[in-house]
Each structure stands twice: as structure tokens, then as C-alpha cells.
Write a protein that holds these residues in place. Structure first.
Motif: not given
Lengths: 427, 511
Positions: A269, A272, B352-353, B355-358
């Protein structure tokens, strides 16, 4: 089944690939009447595929980061010709030639890394251009001719470890490597138990650990015998040793270093990763540059084996390397893959080639079969992707992780899935 | 308003999602030829209602009936509602950037000639439509080159090309600068004069007051009331009272703050939109945070709160123009995320999904991801140290997962949020910026997150909470800043804050 799983520990996925490889080898052994597992054939499989496996190690990092590198064959070829000519015309010793080759790889890698990471050209395009560019340079520099390399340099691609010491009936270097490998297994099993105890995690029963060590010992012992018992003067081949060293280094880099974690983060990601402080550009530059250095090394190994550098070296290698990585469980979308898996994936392809050849299957049908194997392997991944991390052949041996965890799935997430602009019922 | 018959009536619309009743017996009556505004807080159900109307949620997936031009209609998709003359323009424009204005206007509605598309005819019709919406550009200009304001006009021209009778605009001015917004409002008045009916969803009450003939207010999935502006007596206060009108429940842990010195200051922070040159996302924003303080940021969607936070967090959004950050009185420069992390800033993103977590990672890998050096010895990441760290958070934050080797993709929203908080707590920050920390998670998990935020504050950290839920800010924050169109418009002590007061400040109404 559960005891087998305990035996395999957490890495069922990788073990299942190994199992597939073993099944394949046994199948061909049976079909060819025992021609696969002979010292000479085993040595040839390693010698004839080590350069592809070296490429696969670099390629898996590129693919984990979400790129692709189509230029590896051409980079290998241009490195080979430069090194061959340098050694012929300037008379530099073989090891200076190797260093020169790695430097050429680094320069080419910096070039490609620059375009991918800092200009933002997709890896596919950058390396498609590189594929043509460096193939052309190979033929321009070498004037489309074949340039031989000195004897010591050839050792790198097809040499054997020397004989020494007492007569054990085996090549002593090979024996030593086998003992070293077994010691490593014992040591890592010990450490695993020690750290599980320290952290208060489930410690597997002693029986399981012993069984694991015994199995590893039998396999390593057999391989030592297989590679070491060939005709006098042969051993586990030098390119195989180079490969093994690289596998150890890159397995460590990928799984245990900050750089490695960043590669996974960028592929998994990107946004992220950026918000976690990962320098995306540096990471992309690293994977592209690293790939070209390994391609340069692969090119030199090949030149050593072929005894000369030629204008068509390395054609199609990129596809073999990419196939190995995907058979080894990497995901096309990035973020997933392992060095060990890719090497095993490469070995699956190598054994397929070798076994079908020994069975007398023509290269036409061999290609058909290899194509189908690749397709099926990735199809398994696509099926399995639902369960989080994809796993190859995991359909046959579902890992512990892929089931029995339904209790904690997102039941309290009220976001409905609607194929619209705003996926949530906001006003 | 000569013509008082209704062009549209939505009666008792109820729409449920698993676990959530997004709309509950909502009714809407739109008179022919008017501009009808729909107001409500974020999440009140406005967009859902429009999706029901336009067939995004087809007939049968909701209860209630829709009467349009005197007949009951049952749209099964967007095509069928468009065939009836109902066209919706979403906040995120649905234009193809690489195609020309003409091509975009007639996309899916091509002008057929004898052989394929008659481009000459299409171009001349496009020119006519562009003149109607006041769009001055070449019909062959690529949409990506004309700027957001004119893109909005292309959308409207496209709607007109479809013979629109009821035009729905979802937050049409959210992404526009003031000139473009003004032009758009003028255009809507002009279209009204020619008899077009529009529904407009907007958070900007000043615009609504200026342009709407009637206003329907939706709150928590219920239609509260419909105000007739032409009858008089409707001002921003009246609208705000309708939008808020609910009591605070006791769903926040008790907490007595221990507030220390100011340690984090931002002064004159100005940032430009990365995509629209000249449009400022943050305009001379200044604020400060004390140790142990929970500071809220209130604002409507698109006000620039997230953008402010992210631009401070290592310039990870927009083009930084000017401004200064001081930590403990010392000016610091944080041009990269890494430098922000090293300066003790943590930013937990709203999404979250994405931008926050891989989502491929395990809990353990996620927890250490933003501070790998902390578990690295001799260039090797210690899996034991990582395990211990992650396991510690799993226990102390009550993450519901069998082990830290579990993939984060399998966790519920609340548990994912806890893991994300753990990831940022692991960086040992002094200031945590939490962007919509409780979005999409259930009440119980919210309570746990609130308690966690208070613990962090009690440990002497500064906590910034960006939230679109005013009750949450009122319940949690010691002090609340309001943001409107990139500007900090208010600094209200938590105990003095009211929803009405905040709403006024965050919609740019004069105090």
C-alpha cells in the motif's frame, strides 16, 4: 494432517511448494527410469539454471515493490560482452572483470532506477526501453560477434569445487557444505524453541522438532551424497554456491531488514507506506538498481558457462525469471512474494524442463506444459487471494491461517458495499 | 413560484444497510421550477436519498414510493432515471480527463450520424450547450486542462444534453473557489428562470440561504422538516437548529484533564491545492496544542482539516507555501514524513484501508511499520522484539485477535483502528493527530477508542482529533477549533462549545 502441519510450522505455504517440487522430481525419476537423480544430471540442472535463479532473486523484489523488469536479459548480455572484451583486450584478471561487470550493472541499474523512481516512468516502459537499448549496445560493442573468456572466468559459470583432504568417497567441499547446512538447521530449530519459550508462545513438542531435524538431515544428507558422489573432480557446482550465498543474503534482506520491509510496504500500500515515513523513491530506486546488478552477475555466470559472450545471450531470460517469481507465490499487484519461494518456483521450472527433456518430450510440448503450469499456479493464487495472503498450491494444503478465523471478521463495520461514487451512506 | 405542483414526491423512503438504517421514512417534496436544498450533517443520509432517487439503489432495495411528474416510478438503474430526465452530478466529477469537452458532454449519449458518430453535429451542439452554461473554452479542449470550475460546467452541459428535467447537484461548490462558486450559483438561478428544477445538497449554508426556494433537513436518516424560504423567516440559525437538534448521550468515558504547557504551535500555515493552482487549501492557519490536551477540529467536509493535518505531517499533502511549526518553542522544519515522525508527530489517517494499513500485513508487521529502527539490532529486525511489542499492544488495547500473527485484513474496523493507533503509539509521539478516529466503527469500540485517547492525553501527549461528528468533539475535547474553507474560524473551549455555535463557525456564518 495436523501433525504434518506442526512439522512444517508456520511456513506451510513454502513447504507445500517444496512438496510440489519433490513430487515433480519423483515423478520424473519414475518416468525416466532413474535418470533424473544422478550426480551428473543434478549438477547440470544447477549449472544450467543458476543464472535464471539469480535473476529470480532480484525479480521478486522488483515484483513485490509493484514493478516489473523486462531488461534483465539485455543487461546480462551487455555486461557479458563488456567484461569479455575488457579481459581480452586489456588483459585484466578475471576478478577485476567480475568487479567491472558488477559496476556496469550498478550504472545500468542507476539509470533505470532514475527513470522509474525519480521521473515516474513505469518499470514496464523503462525496462522495455532498456531491453532494446542494452541489447543494441551488446551487439554494437561486440560487433555482433562472440568473444571468448579466460578459463578462470569460466569456473564461475560451470566450475566445481576442488578436491582436498582425506578420501571420504565424496567431494570434501560438498560434504563440508552439507554439514554446514545441517548445523544451520539444528541451530535455527534450537533458536526457534528458545525464543518461543522466552516469549511465552506455544512451544512445539520435542518430538516434532526432532522429526523436523531428522527430515532435514535426511534431505541434506541425500543432496550432499547426490552432488558429492559424481565422477572425481566434480562437486556441488560453483554457480550453485554463488546462488546459495545470494539466497541467504537476500532472504535476510527481504525478511529481516528495514530496506526489505520497505519494499513490501511500498508494494502492499503505497499511500500507507508514504504516510509511515517510507521513502518511496529510494525504495523503487533500490529494487531497480539491485535487479540490474544481479542481472549483470547472471550474465557473467552465463558467459562463464558458455565460455564466451555472444550477441544473443540472455534472450527470453526476463520471462523465465518472471515466471519463476509468480510460480513462487508472488502477486501481480505487488506486496507479496518471497525470495525462497521464487527460487523454488525457478527450480520447479528447471526440473520441468529437465525431466521433460529426459523423457524425450520435444521443446514444443515442453513449452505448452510450462505455460500451463504457470497459468495454473497463478490461478491458485487468485482463488486463494480471498483469504488474505495468497498461497501457491495452498488450495491443496490450506495453511492454518486461511481458515477458522471467521470469528473476528469485520462484523461491526457497517459500511455497505455499493458500486457507487461514495461507498458509504453519507448525507 | 407560480407553479406550485410537485414534480417529485418521495414518500416514506426507508433504506437499510446491514446493521444500519440509513434512511427511515424519509419524505421529500420538490415543486416544479424551484431550487430545493437538502441539508444535514455528514452521514445524515442525504447522499443515500439521492442514490435511491437516481436508481443507484434500484427499486426493490428500499421501501417507500417515488412519484415523479405525477406517476409512480421504479427506476432500476441510473440509465432508467436519466431516461426520465433525472440527472445527478456527483461531488467527484464523472468526467474522463483525457477526452475533449465535446466527447465528455456526449459520452454515453453520442450524436449518431449515418456512419458512426456525427462529430460536426456534436461539436456544434456542444457549443450551444456551452453557451447556455456560460462555459468559455474550445469544445475540443481536453477536460483535464480546464480546471475544476469549468469541469463542473461541463457536467451541467452534459446533463442539459440529456434533456434534464430534474438536476441533482451533490456538493457542487465543495471543490470550487469563490469566483467559480458564484458563477455556478448564478448559472443555477439562470436555469431556474428557464424552468429547470434542481435539488442541491450543500453544507454551505450561506449559499443555500442565497439560492434555495425550499429546504429539506435530514437528520440521522429522518426527514425533520421542510422550510419554505420564499415564505420568509429562514436564516442560517434556523437551518442549523434543524440540522443539529439532538441531545448528547453519555457515551464518553469520564475524564478530568491535566493540561500543561503549550508545546506545539502552528503559525500562518498556508498550503496550495496540488491539483488546482491558485486555490488555497489552508489559509494562514494558526493553532496550538498543550500537553495533556485533547484538541478538536470541526469543519464540514472539504473544509481543509485533513489537508491541514497532512501538510503539517511532513508536507504529505498539497504544495507548502508558508507557515511555521514550533515544538517546545523551537522552530522545526518537517519536509518529509520521516522528519515529522522523528519530531514526535503521529498522524492516523481517516481512511484506514487506503491510507493507514497494508492489508497484506499481520498485526505484528503493522505495529512496527512506522518505527522499524526501534526493533532493529545490527541491521536485523528482531522478530522477537517485534512480537513482544505487538503482543503488548494487543493486550493493553484489547485487540480482538487470536494472535499478532493474524492478518489485519481480517480484523473488524474497531480492531483495525486499535492496531493503527498501536502502530503510531510505537513511534513514541508527543503529538497524535487522529483523523476521524471512530468513523465506521461501532459504539462499543468507540468508547474504547475514546478511553485510549484520554489515556494518551493523561500521559502528557497532545492529541488532535479531527471529526465530522460534533457530539464526539463536544464529548471529548478540551478545546475545539473550527475550520471553514481552509481558514481557522474559531477557537472554542470545550465547556463553552455548543453544536449551534460550532456549526455557525464552521459554515462561515457571522458569529
Amino acid at each position: 494432517m495436523s501433525s504434518i502441519k506442526q512439522l512444517a510450522g508456520g511456513g506451510m505455504r513454502q513447504y507445500s511448494m517444496v512438496i510440489a517440487l519433490v513430487v515433480l522430481i519423483l515423478f520424473f525419476q519414475w518416468q525416466t527410469g532413474g535418470n533424473v537423480l544422478t550426480p551428473t544430471n543434478a549438477q547440470n540442472v544447477i549449472i544450467g539454471n543458476s543464472y535464471i535463479l539469480v535473476l529470480a532473486i532480484g525479480m521478486v523484489l522488483v515484483i513485490i515493490a509493484g514493478h516489473i523488469d523486462l531488461s534483465v536479459g539485455s543487461v546480462a548480455a551487455v555486461t557479458g560482452i563488456i567484461v569479455a572484451i575488457a579481459m581480452r583486450d586489456w588483459g585484466i584478471p578475471w576478478w577485476v572483470g567480475v568487479l567491472l561487470g558488477l559496476a556496469v550493472g550498478a550504472v545500468i541499474g542507476a539509470w533505470q532506477g532514475f527513470w522509474v523512481a525519480y521521473v515516474g516512468i513505469p518499470g514496464f516502459i523503462t525496462t522495455l526501453a532498456g531491453m532494446m537499448l542494452f541489447r543494441g549496445l551488446n551487439q554494437y560493442i561486440g560487433e555482433s560477434e562472440t568473444v571468448p573468456v579466460p578459463k578462470q572466468f569460466q569456473e564461475m559459470g560451470a566450475g566445481y569445487l576442488p578436491e582436498w583432504g582425506p578420501n571420504t568417497g565424496l567431494n570434501n567441499w560438498t560434504l563440508l557444505l552439507g554439514i554446514l547446512a545441517f548445523a544451520t538447521v539444528v541451530w535455527s530449530e534450537y533458536r526457534r524453541r528458545a525464543s518461543a519459550t522466552r516469549l511465552g508462545m506455544d512451544v512445539p513438542p520435542v518430538g516434532v522438532t526432532v522429526a523436523r531435524v531428522v527430515i532435514a538431515g535426511v534431505v541434506i544428507g541425500y543432496l550432499t551424497y547426490l552432488f558429492g558422489s559424481g565422477r572425481y573432480g566434480t562437486s556441488f557446482p560453483i554457480p550453485g554456491v554463488i546462488l546459495a550465498v545470494l539466497v541467504i543474503i537476500y532472504h535476510f534482506v527481504a525478511s529481516r531488514t528495514i530496506t526489505g520491509r520497505h519494499v513490501y510496504a511500498v508494494g502492499g500500500n503505497r499511500a500507507a507506506a508514504a504516510l509511515s515515513g517510507v521513502n518511496i523513491k529510494h525504495t523503487n530506486f533500490f529494487v531497480m538498481m539491485n535487479m540490474s546488478i544481479l542481472a549483470a552477475l547472471a550474465g557473467m555466470i552465463f558467459v562463464g558457462r558458455a565460455t564466451a559472450s555472444g550477441p544473443f545471450d540472455g534472450t527470453g531470460w526476463e520471462l523465465d525469471a518472471i515466471a519463476a517469481v509468480f510460480i513462487g507465490g508472488a502477486a501481480v499487484s505487488g506486496g507479496v512474494g518471497t525470495v525462497l519461494g521464487s527460487v523454488i518456483g525457478g527450480l520447479v521450472m528447471a526440473v520441468l524442463n529437465n525431466g521433460l527433456q529426459l523423457m524425450g518430450v520435444g521443446s514444443d510440448m515442453t513449452q505448452v506444459i510450462k505455460g500451463l503450469v504457470l497459468l495454473l499456479a497463478v490461478a491458485f493464487d487468485v482463488f486463494n487471494k480471498v483469504g488474505g495472503r495468497p498461497s501457491i498450491i495452498g488450495l491443496i494444503f490450506p495453511s492454518r491461517r486461511d481458515k477458522g478465523t471467521g470469528a473476528v471478521t469485520g462484523a461491526d463495520d457497517p459500511q455497505p458495499t455499493v458500486p457507487a461514487v461514495n461507498a458509504s451512506p453519507q448525507g | 413560484m407560480q407553479d406550485h405542483h410537485a414534480i417529485l414526491e418521495m414518500r416514506s423512503i426507508t433504506k437499510e444497510f446491514p446493521g444500519v438504517k440509513a434512511l427511515d421514512e424519509v419524505s421529500l417534496r420538490v415543486r416544479a421550477g424551484e431550487i430545493h436544498a437538502i441539508c444535514g450533517e455528514n452521514g445524515a443520509g442525504k447522499s443515500t436519498l439521492m442514490k435511491v432517487l437516481s436508481g443507484v439503489y434500484p427499486h426493490g432495495t428500499y421501501d417507500g414510493e417515488i412519484v415523479y411528474q405525477g406517476e409512480e416510478v421504479q427506476f432500476k438503474d441510473i440509465r432508467s432515471s436519466e431516461a426520465a430526465g433525472i440527472v445527478i452530478i456527483h461531488q467527484e466529477l464523472a468526467l474522463i480527463p483525457e477526452l475533449s469537452i465535446t466527447e465528455n458532454i456526449f459520452l454515453g449519449n453520442e450524436v449518431r450520424g449515418k456512419l458512426g458518430i456525427d462529430w460536426d453535429e456534436a461539436r456544434s451542439r456542444a457549443k450551444e450547450l456551452m453557451a447556455r452554461v456560460g462555459l468559455r473554452a474550445s469544445p475540443d479542449a481536453l477536460v483535464k486542462n480546464i480546471g475544476v470550475g469549468r469541469q463542473q460546467l461541463v457536467e451541467i452541459a452534459r446533463a442539459l444534453a440529456k434533456d434534464v428535467r430534474l438536476l441533482i447537484l451533490d456538493e457542487p461548490t465543495a471543490a470550487l473557489n469563490e469566483d467559480d462558486s458564484q458563477h455556478l450559483l448564478d448559472l443555477m438561478r439562470g436555469l431556474r428562470a428557464k424552468g429547470l428544477t434542481s435539488i442541491m445538497i450543500s453544507h454551505k449554508l450561506n449559499e443555500i440561504e442565497a439560492i434555495a426556494d425550499s429546504i429539506t433537513i435530514i437528520r440521522d436518516g429522518h426527514s425533520v422538516e421542510t422550510l419554505d424560504v420564499s415564505a420568509g423567516g429562514v436564516d442560517e440559525d434556523r437551518i442549523i437548529r434543524g440540522m443539529v437538534g439532538r441531545s448528547l448521550e453519555s457515551r464518553f468515558p469520564d475524564h478530568t484533564p491535566t493540561i500543561g504547557e503549550i508545546f506545539f504551535e502552528v503559525d500562518g500555515w498556508t498550503v496550495e491545492d496540488p491539483e488546482v493552482p491558485g486555490r488555497l487549501i489552508c489559509k494562514q492557519s494558526s493553532f496550538h496544542v498543550r500537553r495533556g490536551e485533547i484538541v478538536g477540529f470541526a469543519g464540514i467536509m472539504g473544509a481543509g482539516r485533513t489537508e491541514l493535518a497532512r501538510s503539517i505531517f511532513g508536507h504529505s499533502y498539497g504544495r507548502f507555501l508558508s507557515g511555521e511549526v514550533k515544538i517546545d518553542g523551537k522552530s522545526v522544519s518537517m519536509p518529509t514524513v520521516l522528519s515529522a515522525v522523528k519530531n514526535g508527530i503521529a498522524y492516523v489517517p481517516e481512511d484506514r484501508k487506503s491510507l493507514g494499513l497494508n492489508l497484506l500485513d499481520t498485526i505484528q508487521d503493522t505495529v512496527i511499520a512506522a518505527n522499524l529502527p526501534r526493533v532493529t539490532k545490527h541491521a536485523s529486525i528482531s522478530s522477537d522484539e517485534s512480537y513482544l511489542a505487538a503482543e503488548g499492544y494487543r493486550k493493553s488495547l484489547g485487540v480482538k485477535a487470536p494472535s499478532v500473527k493474524e492478518g489485519v485484513a481480517k480484523l473488524s474496523g474497531g480492531n483495525q483502528q486499535k492496531v493503527l493507533l498501536a502502530k503510531w503509539m510505537f513511534t513514541e509521539p508527543e503529538l497524535l493527530i487522529l483523523d476521524e478516529p471512530t468513523r465506521g466503527i461501532d459504539v462499543g469500540a468507540k468508547f474504547e477508542i475514546y478511553a485510549l485517547i484520554q489515556q494518551l492525553a493523561d500521559a502528557g501527549k497532545g492529541v488532535v482529533v479531527i471529526s465530522s461528528e460534533l457530539p464526539e468533539l463536544l464529548g471529548m475535547c478540551d478545546r475545539i477549533y473550527t475550520v471553514f474553507e481552509g481558514r481557522v474560524t474559531g477557537d472554542v473551549p470545550g465547556k463553552d462549545a455548543t453544536q449551534e455555535g460550532l456549526m455557525r463557525l464552521m459554515t462561515g456564518a457571522p458569529a
